[in-house]
Design an enzyme around this catalytic site. Sequence first.
Site: not given
Ligand code: FEO
Length: 403
Positions: A24, A79, A81, A83, A146, A165, A194, A227
Amino acid sequence: MKPVEIKKDIYWVGMVNFASHNFHGYAISPRGTTYNCYVVKDEKNVLFDTVQADHSEDMLARLRQVIEPEKIDYIVINHVELDHAGALAEMVEVCKPEKIFCSPMGLKSMASYFDISGWPVQAVKTGEVLNIGKRNIHFVETRMLHWPDSMFSYIPEDKLLISNDAFGQNIASYCRFAHEIDEKEALTNFIEEYYFNIVLPFSSQVLKTLDLVTELKLDIDMIAPDHGVIFKGQKDVGFILNKYREMAEQKPRKKALIFYDTMWRSTETLANYIGCGLDQVGVPYRVMYLKNHHHSQIMTELAKCSAIIPGSPTHNNGIMPLVAGVLTYMKGLRPQNLVGGAFGSYGWSGESTRDLTGWLDAMKVEQPAEPVKCLFRPTKADLEAAENLGRKVGEALIAKCEK
Ligand code: FEO
């Protein structure tokens, strides 16, 4: 890499990125990362999350081994974001889903990132349940875990929590499950890396979410994050839930972290004598020279430490830029419950220890001793003062740990 059936008719179809060591744009991920996404085959077929846009072809190829994309009925975006939602527009184009589900906050961010006019998007709140045949998907908003839009999807029939996440790790591996990873200690390090670089500021939300999981009596025997590896079985699920509680509580950890930059090694010499002082009172420590370590590695080490001792020579009436960078990053991540102290050499004006003390004050770090500063080269008295700083910080840390 093949799709992996993680439960009957539920498949991992994500992307393992061995090549990217940049997470990121602000952290390093030396072991790569993964973007996990999952497909549930039922009367309604559901895709949970996607991958970064530049990996959409890879993901689609894997998805096609499990199901024809046109047969995906619903897409759930836990989410927005990029990714996880980066490939959404392409998936909508290919799958033509009957519905796309996200949280109410997710709807706002989705509308910012994409042209969603014509998309069949529906916002879902905590407590809403979607029946897909033999299974039901329970949505649980996890605001600020998050991002404001983050949510979990829970499937009680499979005791499966798809957690986005939360509970993730940046690790690119052939293994899909935590129990397949040989290096258990390394896995713990990746979980800490992480958490301390991404999740730490949201620790109060983590504790609330863990309480909510208990309150809602979610029966979970698998946690599938977006992830890293999946936690399968009560032992591994218990491990990751307990680990998250431990990290979120930020109870004192009996180890100290000295980090510094140096020009002509005077500040470095002080760092080593501070270490001797810590050693004298029995506190383990690590010394990290910032020209050798990225700021995210400093935060990862902080997962094991509750004392921070930053050092910098005075440079242009302030502190060295690498030290300023680490402290800016660290303060933003809001570590709690720390002790510490400051040190540094100077040639003329000597503002560095004042500035470092200011940073420690801003992070509410308890400072049991005056900062140590030396003119050009440390004298014997300066080295004794450095040892004393190490001892005082060590004793304060021991007292904090024994409370
Ligand atoms: Fe908040 Fe894995 O993106």
